[in-house]
Design a protein around this motif. Structure first.
Motif, mmCIF file in Angstrom:
data_model
loop_
_atom_site.group_PDB
_atom_site.id
_atom_site.type_symbol
_atom_site.label_atom_id
_atom_site.label_comp_id
_atom_site.label_asym_id
_atom_site.label_seq_id
_atom_site.Cartn_x
_atom_site.Cartn_y
_atom_site.Cartn_z
ATOM 1 N N SER A 128 2.350 -2.653 -16.392
ATOM 2 C CA SER A 128 1.843 -1.809 -15.731
ATOM 3 C C SER A 128 2.690 -0.448 -15.521
ATOM 4 N N ILE A 143 -3.054 9.673 -17.571
ATOM 5 C CA ILE A 143 -2.726 8.892 -18.675
ATOM 6 C C ILE A 143 -2.225 9.828 -19.807
ATOM 7 N N SER A 166 3.657 4.847 -13.409
ATOM 8 C CA SER A 166 2.651 3.980 -13.216
ATOM 9 C C SER A 166 1.401 4.214 -14.124
ATOM 10 N N ILE A 167 0.726 3.328 -14.460
ATOM 11 C CA ILE A 167 -0.316 3.549 -15.483
ATOM 12 C C ILE A 167 -1.605 3.568 -14.298
ATOM 13 N N PRO A 168 -2.060 4.616 -14.196
ATOM 14 C CA PRO A 168 -3.454 4.544 -13.244
ATOM 15 C C PRO A 168 -4.477 3.842 -13.383
ATOM 16 N N ASP A 169 -4.687 3.149 -12.238
ATOM 17 C CA ASP A 169 -5.465 1.924 -12.192
ATOM 18 C C ASP A 169 -6.608 2.150 -10.806
ATOM 19 N N GLY A 170 -6.566 3.319 -10.122
ATOM 20 C CA GLY A 170 -7.519 3.535 -9.037
ATOM 21 C C GLY A 170 -6.883 2.991 -7.708
ATOM 22 N N THR A 171 -5.894 2.480 -7.884
ATOM 23 C CA THR A 171 -4.989 2.186 -6.392
ATOM 24 C C THR A 171 -3.730 2.803 -6.371
ATOM 25 N N ASN A 217 0.237 0.134 -5.676
ATOM 26 C CA ASN A 217 1.288 -0.344 -6.757
ATOM 27 C C ASN A 217 1.790 0.770 -7.511
ATOM 28 N N ASN A 218 1.814 1.925 -7.037
ATOM 29 C CA ASN A 218 2.197 3.209 -8.038
ATOM 30 C C ASN A 218 3.745 3.224 -7.527
ATOM 31 N N SER A 257 -7.386 10.635 -13.339
ATOM 32 C CA SER A 257 -6.816 9.269 -14.080
ATOM 33 C C SER A 257 -6.700 9.909 -15.610
#
Length: 102
Positions: free
Chosen positions: A72, A19, A86-91, A94-95, A15
């Motif tokens: 996002s 970023i 996509s902003i990395p968010d752990g899922t 939604n990429n 992540s």
């Protein structure tokens, strides 16, 4: 989370690298749209479908994201071309790379 040699928690390296690959992460407005689908031509992204149903070009998408109207996503570049990531968010759901194509 990962841990260093002193057993101190550090952010996920993947992540952090993702970023750092972004040129900027714009502040989004409260009414910002989401990207719900990609527009492709010959396998390349040429635009985005937004949560309000509008379809915008890749360039328009970057401009909207910079002004805080798309949530996002961050701005990245390859050579002289800016694009959205996509902003990395752990899922992964939604990429942008996992969104349907229209």
């Amino acid at each position: 989370m990962d841990f260093n040699n002193n057993n101190v928690e550090i952010p996920n390296l993947g992540s952090a690298l993702a970023i750092n690959a972004l040129d900027s992460i714009p502040n989004t407005k409260p009414d910002a749209k989401q990207i719900v689908a990609l527009v492709k031509k010959s396998g390349r992204i040429t635009g985005y479908q937004l949560s309000d149903g509008n379809i915008v070009s890749k360039e328009q998408g970057v401009a909207l994201a910079k002004s805080g109207d798309i949530a996002s996503v961050g701005i990245a570049h390859r050579k002289d071309t800016e694009y959205l990531k996509s902003i990395p968010d752990g899922t992964d759901d939604n990429n942008l790379s996992n969104l349907p194509t229209v």
